[in-house]
Design a protein around this motif. Structure first.
Motif, PDB file in Angstrom:
ATOM      1  N   ILE A 102      11.680  -5.262 -15.685  1.00 49.30           N
ATOM      2  CA  ILE A 102      10.588  -6.035 -15.009  1.00 49.30           C
ATOM      3  C   ILE A 102      10.268  -5.267 -13.469  1.00 49.30           C
ATOM      4  CG2 ILE A 102      10.209  -8.151 -13.573  1.00 49.30           C
ATOM      5  CD1 ILE A 102      12.255  -9.598 -15.489  1.00 49.30           C
ATOM      6  N   GLU A 103      11.326  -4.646 -12.955  1.00 48.48           N
ATOM      7  CA  GLU A 103      11.218  -4.159 -11.843  1.00 48.48           C
ATOM      8  C   GLU A 103      10.317  -2.864 -11.840  1.00 48.48           C
ATOM      9  OE1 GLU A 103      14.332  -3.013  -8.151  1.00 48.48           O
ATOM     10  OE2 GLU A 103      14.836  -2.136  -9.943  1.00 48.48           O
ATOM     11  N   LYS A 104      10.569  -2.023 -13.065  1.00 50.52           N
ATOM     12  CA  LYS A 104       9.714  -0.715 -13.039  1.00 50.52           C
ATOM     13  C   LYS A 104       8.120  -0.919 -13.613  1.00 50.52           C
ATOM     14  CE  LYS A 104      10.611   0.374 -18.081  1.00 50.52           C
ATOM     15  NZ  LYS A 104      11.249   1.101 -19.035  1.00 50.52           N
ATOM     16  N   ASN A 105       7.998  -2.292 -13.857  1.00 46.89           N
ATOM     17  CA  ASN A 105       6.867  -2.887 -14.214  1.00 46.89           C
ATOM     18  C   ASN A 105       5.920  -3.656 -13.272  1.00 46.89           C
ATOM     19  OD1 ASN A 105       6.401  -1.624 -17.041  1.00 46.89           O
ATOM     20  ND2 ASN A 105       7.837  -2.831 -17.603  1.00 46.89           N
ATOM     21  N   VAL A 106       6.547  -3.435 -12.073  1.00 46.13           N
ATOM     22  CA  VAL A 106       5.652  -4.042 -10.980  1.00 46.13           C
ATOM     23  C   VAL A 106       4.312  -3.311 -10.736  1.00 46.13           C
ATOM     24  CG1 VAL A 106       5.688  -4.412  -8.585  1.00 46.13           C
ATOM     25  CG2 VAL A 106       7.853  -4.956  -9.701  1.00 46.13           C
ATOM     26  N   SER A 107       3.236  -4.336 -10.582  1.00 45.57           N
ATOM     27  CA  SER A 107       1.957  -3.727 -10.607  1.00 45.57           C
ATOM     28  C   SER A 107       1.684  -2.950  -9.272  1.00 45.57           C
ATOM     29  CB  SER A 107       0.898  -4.839 -10.653  1.00 45.57           C
ATOM     30  OG  SER A 107       1.296  -5.787 -11.764  1.00 45.57           O
ATOM     31  N   VAL A 108       1.847  -3.132  -8.226  1.00 45.79           N
ATOM     32  CA  VAL A 108       1.683  -2.279  -7.121  1.00 45.79           C
ATOM     33  C   VAL A 108       2.757  -2.699  -6.046  1.00 45.79           C
ATOM     34  CG1 VAL A 108      -0.927  -2.074  -7.342  1.00 45.79           C
ATOM     35  CG2 VAL A 108       0.113  -3.707  -5.921  1.00 45.79           C
ATOM     36  N   VAL A 109       3.029  -1.606  -5.245  1.00 43.98           N
ATOM     37  CA  VAL A 109       4.381  -1.847  -3.989  1.00 43.98           C
ATOM     38  C   VAL A 109       3.438  -1.478  -3.013  1.00 43.98           C
ATOM     39  CG1 VAL A 109       6.474  -1.247  -3.324  1.00 43.98           C
ATOM     40  CG2 VAL A 109       5.893  -1.186  -5.886  1.00 43.98           C
ATOM     41  N   PHE A 110       3.320  -2.666  -2.011  1.00 39.65           N
ATOM     42  CA  PHE A 110       2.771  -2.386  -0.649  1.00 39.65           C
ATOM     43  C   PHE A 110       4.003  -1.904   0.268  1.00 39.65           C
ATOM     44  CE2 PHE A 110      -0.168  -6.113  -1.825  1.00 39.65           C
ATOM     45  CZ  PHE A 110      -1.204  -5.144  -2.171  1.00 39.65           C
ATOM     46  N   VAL A 111       3.707  -0.707   0.806  1.00 44.48           N
ATOM     47  CA  VAL A 111       5.010  -0.086   1.824  1.00 44.48           C
ATOM     48  C   VAL A 111       4.467  -0.063   3.010  1.00 44.48           C
ATOM     49  CG1 VAL A 111       6.276   2.267   1.947  1.00 44.48           C
ATOM     50  CG2 VAL A 111       5.680   1.218  -0.302  1.00 44.48           C
ATOM     51  N   PRO A 159       0.618   6.513  -8.065  1.00 42.55           N
ATOM     52  CA  PRO A 159      -0.642   5.550  -7.566  1.00 42.55           C
ATOM     53  C   PRO A 159      -0.272   4.301  -7.233  1.00 42.55           C
ATOM     54  CG  PRO A 159      -0.876   7.047  -9.347  1.00 42.55           C
ATOM     55  CD  PRO A 159       0.680   7.146  -9.286  1.00 42.55           C
ATOM     56  N   LYS A 160       0.706   3.532  -7.774  1.00 43.52           N
ATOM     57  CA  LYS A 160       1.041   2.227  -7.537  1.00 43.52           C
ATOM     58  C   LYS A 160       1.505   2.055  -6.032  1.00 43.52           C
ATOM     59  CE  LYS A 160       3.916   1.144 -10.763  1.00 43.52           C
ATOM     60  NZ  LYS A 160       4.766   0.136 -11.602  1.00 43.52           N
ATOM     61  N   VAL A 161       1.972   2.982  -5.371  1.00 42.00           N
ATOM     62  CA  VAL A 161       2.593   2.767  -4.079  1.00 42.00           C
ATOM     63  C   VAL A 161       1.299   2.861  -3.059  1.00 42.00           C
ATOM     64  CG1 VAL A 161       4.049   3.775  -2.119  1.00 42.00           C
ATOM     65  CG2 VAL A 161       4.754   3.646  -4.564  1.00 42.00           C
ATOM     66  N   ILE A 162       1.074   1.906  -2.251  1.00 38.67           N
ATOM     67  CA  ILE A 162       0.139   1.577  -1.445  1.00 38.67           C
ATOM     68  C   ILE A 162       0.491   1.396  -0.027  1.00 38.67           C
ATOM     69  CG2 ILE A 162      -2.202   0.282  -1.114  1.00 38.67           C
ATOM     70  CD1 ILE A 162      -2.237  -0.239  -4.024  1.00 38.67           C
ATOM     71  N   TYR A 222     -10.681   1.932   6.328  1.00 42.58           N
ATOM     72  CA  TYR A 222     -10.590   0.359   5.998  1.00 42.58           C
ATOM     73  C   TYR A 222      -9.652  -0.279   6.797  1.00 42.58           C
ATOM     74  CZ  TYR A 222      -7.138   2.427   3.053  1.00 42.58           C
ATOM     75  OH  TYR A 222      -5.998   3.347   2.481  1.00 42.58           O
ATOM     76  N   ASP A 223      -9.790  -1.489   6.940  1.00 46.69           N
ATOM     77  CA  ASP A 223      -8.685  -2.323   7.586  1.00 46.69           C
ATOM     78  C   ASP A 223      -7.394  -2.571   6.549  1.00 46.69           C
ATOM     79  OD1 ASP A 223      -7.952  -4.416   9.706  1.00 46.69           O
ATOM     80  OD2 ASP A 223      -7.643  -5.237   7.713  1.00 46.69           O
ATOM     81  N   SER A 224      -6.048  -2.228   6.980  1.00 48.35           N
ATOM     82  CA  SER A 224      -5.096  -2.389   6.002  1.00 48.35           C
ATOM     83  C   SER A 224      -4.905  -3.629   5.373  1.00 48.35           C
ATOM     84  CB  SER A 224      -3.735  -2.093   6.586  1.00 48.35           C
ATOM     85  OG  SER A 224      -3.978  -0.239   7.024  1.00 48.35           O
ATOM     86  N   LEU A 225      -4.934  -4.569   6.108  1.00 48.31           N
ATOM     87  CA  LEU A 225      -4.886  -5.906   5.518  1.00 48.31           C
ATOM     88  C   LEU A 225      -6.033  -6.315   4.588  1.00 48.31           C
ATOM     89  CD1 LEU A 225      -3.050  -8.404   5.871  1.00 48.31           C
ATOM     90  CD2 LEU A 225      -4.468  -9.519   7.693  1.00 48.31           C
ATOM     91  N   LYS A 226      -7.280  -6.004   4.910  1.00 53.24           N
ATOM     92  CA  LYS A 226      -8.295  -6.330   3.998  1.00 53.24           C
ATOM     93  C   LYS A 226      -8.004  -5.455   2.548  1.00 53.24           C
ATOM     94  CE  LYS A 226     -11.853  -7.578   7.273  1.00 53.24           C
ATOM     95  NZ  LYS A 226     -13.057  -7.112   7.719  1.00 53.24           N
ATOM     96  N   ASN A 227      -7.475  -4.264   2.824  1.00 53.37           N
ATOM     97  CA  ASN A 227      -7.242  -3.354   1.644  1.00 53.37           C
ATOM     98  C   ASN A 227      -5.912  -3.873   0.825  1.00 53.37           C
ATOM     99  OD1 ASN A 227      -7.425  -0.849   0.075  1.00 53.37           O
ATOM    100  ND2 ASN A 227      -5.594  -0.260   0.726  1.00 53.37           N
ATOM    101  N   ALA A 228      -4.819  -4.582   1.399  1.00 48.18           N
ATOM    102  CA  ALA A 228      -4.125  -5.348   0.738  1.00 48.18           C
ATOM    103  C   ALA A 228      -4.409  -6.410   0.032  1.00 48.18           C
ATOM    104  CB  ALA A 228      -2.661  -5.497   1.657  1.00 48.18           C
TER     105      ALA A 228
END
Length: 526
Positions: free
Chosen positions: A240-249, A263-266, A447-453
């Motif tokens: 489940i952990e490895k298939n997380v869709s995206v990760v906001f860092v 790519p999934k690390v944003i 872009y605005d970081s919050l709007k991007n998230a």
């Protein structure tokens, strides 16, 4: 009249269209630390404003009855395990990071069970209770047993962190493992700048030893908890952990040590920075306004407190502050400070962002926390860092490398070091100039970081996941990811070849000696 009617109709249609795409989101943010929670809260409240309905599991609820579509499950009781009088400054001075990390993971394991056993949460994830969600957001740190909540509700997962990724999460999602990179905050020996071979060797061994221990001991313990509360038929939590869709860092390029990411690390950042600065209390406003020579602000944050300073270090700060011509606002969590100079004002709580926004502020003395670093940069205030643990060292060193601050050792600092650091940062205008340049650089983004998230969150909801962002490395064995098998084969081949060559050379030398010896004896006889 007709124009007003048409306008009102269009507005209503737009509103219905917007809310028609509203989703139900479960947010799970377990860490009992307000510095973590303010990052998550900013995103969840923004998603609520977009029309989404949220159920948020947190130890720091907003508790605002006026908020609609926003239900909270209160985990504030978790603070009992972290606010038990632990003096982190003293502990870090005496104990090894490995032992502290082991103790912390043990505490988190206990906390994980308390969370899963929480009556409100149990009621929420009980089978066949009719609860439905479109997405789960979760803090990606050390609570993987909570991930089967996504399986129970059959939803994709968005991960989020309030600081840089831990080594365990880097490994879990297939990110490169770089043992001696300056961005690492959870290695035993932190390295900033060029590392020696022995430092890199030490970190290489430590990192892979930690990951082995984490994957073979801690993850099975978390898996056992997950099966206890969700049943034996749940998937492996590692899957489940490895298939997380995206990760906001929570990292911003200009103030971070950059590293390669999948790519999934944003990257996100600055969520908690106030768009509008709140007015200061009148008495504090007057004090700061009257500090025409300037003032200094000192705060060690929420997890590290000034009362944790040893008596000796505290005396050094008092002695240093007494020699300054500036007012000092010191966040000090006690009613009394012995031998307090007249220019020092102690406060148990401070409106930090409002203080940092005051034009008379000269320097911010802090513990190196990420949120405080972002606030200092956003207001263009040079810093003096006194890091204690985790990512505080990373941020303090980054500020030094950018020429916008100084760093002191909180365990052995003396009055002369404090005075020199303050005078250097205050009187050398290049620190302020570089900090203002850094502030402008941080704000200059497409872009605005919050709007991007928010966009990425809704992207995952729209597509019911984001498998297109998955790295293929996540399915590779650890040794294959690092090409360790190739290095082993090459090293073994080189060792065998070298050994055979040495043996052959040794035998050849012996053979030649055997041939020469009779001739030399013959010569001697003659």
């Amino acid at each position: 009249m007709l124009r007003s009617f048409v306008s009102a109709t269009l507005i209503l249609l737009a509103a219905f269209w917007h809310y028609g795409y509203a989703s139900r989101i479960l947010g799970v943010f377990p860490t009992p630390s307000i510095s973590h929670q303010i990052v998550f809260r900013a995103l969840t409240l923004a998603l609520r404003e977009r029309g989404h309905q949220l159920v948020v599991v947190t130890p720091d609820p907003v508790n605002d009855p006026m908020l609609t579509n926003y239900t909270e499950i209160d985990l504030h009781f978790l603070y009992a395990d972290t606010d038990g009088g632990e003096n982190w400054i003293e502990t870090l001075a005496k104990e090894r990071w490995t032992d502290i990390q082991d103790a912390y993971l043990s505490t988190v394991l206990t906390q994980t069970e308390l969370i899963l056993d929480h009556p409100e949460l149990k009621k929420l994830y009980a089978p066949n209770n009719g609860q439905k969600f479109n997405l789960m957001m979760i803090e990606m740190l050390y609570y993987p047993a909570l991930l089967p909540l996504a399986t129970r509700f059959d939803v994709p997962v968005v991960g989020i962190t309030s600081l840089g990724l831990s080594l365990s999460i880097h490994y879990a999602i297939g990110n490169p493992i770089i043992p001696s990179h300056s961005s690492n905050w959870d290695t035993e020996e932190m390295i900033f700048g060029e590392a020696t071979f022995w430092q890199r060797l030490k970190n290489f061994i430590w990192v892979w030893k930690f990951l082995y221990k984490y994957r073979t001991r801690y993850m099975p313990a978390q898996q056992a908890l997950a099966r206890k509360y969700f049943g034996n038929d749940i998937p492996d939590i590692s899957d489940i952990e490895k298939n997380v869709s995206v990760v906001f860092v929570n990292q911003q390029t200009p103030i971070s040590y950059l590293r390669p990411n999948i790519p999934k690390v944003i990257d996100i950042g600055g969520f908690h920075i106030a768009r509008e600065i709140k007015p200061l209390p009148k008495d504090l406003q007057k004090i700061l306004d009257d500090s025409t020579q300037g003032f200094i602000y000192m705060s060690l944050g929420s997890n590290i407190k000034s009362v944790m300073l040893s008596d000796e270090v505290r005396r050094e700060f008092i002695a240093a502050f007494s020699e300054l011509p500036y007012t000092v606002i010191w966040k000090f969590e006690d009613d009394f400070l012995a031998n307090k100079p007249e220019n020092v004002i102690i406060m148990k709580w401070t409106p930090q962002q409002s203080i940092l926004a005051h034009p008379n502020l000269k320097v911010f003395i802090y513990q190196g926390g990420l949120q405080s670093t972002e606030e200092a940069v956003s207001h263009g205030i040079p810093v003096i860092g006194l890091p204690v643990f985790t990512d505080q060292h990373v941020h303090a060193n980054k500020m030094v490398s950018l020429g916008v601050g100084k760093k002191l050792n909180i365990h052995s600092v003396n009055r002369h070091d404090i005075l020199e650091a303050i005078r250097t940062v205050v009187l050398d205008t290049s620190y302020k100039r570089r900090m203002m340049d850094l502030r402008n650089l941080l704000k200059d983004k497409p872009y605005d970081s919050l709007k991007n998230a928010i966009w990425w969150t809704e992207h995952v909801i729209r597509h019911k996941g984001a498998p297109h962002l998955q790295s293929t490395t996540v399915d590779e064995p650890w040794y294959q990811r690092q090409d360790m098998d190739i290095v082993f084969v090459i090293s073994t081949g080189f060792l065998i070849t070298s050994s055979l060559a040495i043996i052959a050379f040794y035998r050849m030398v012996n053979h030649i000696r055997a041939m020469i010896q009779p001739i030399s004896q013959k010569v001697k006889i003659n």
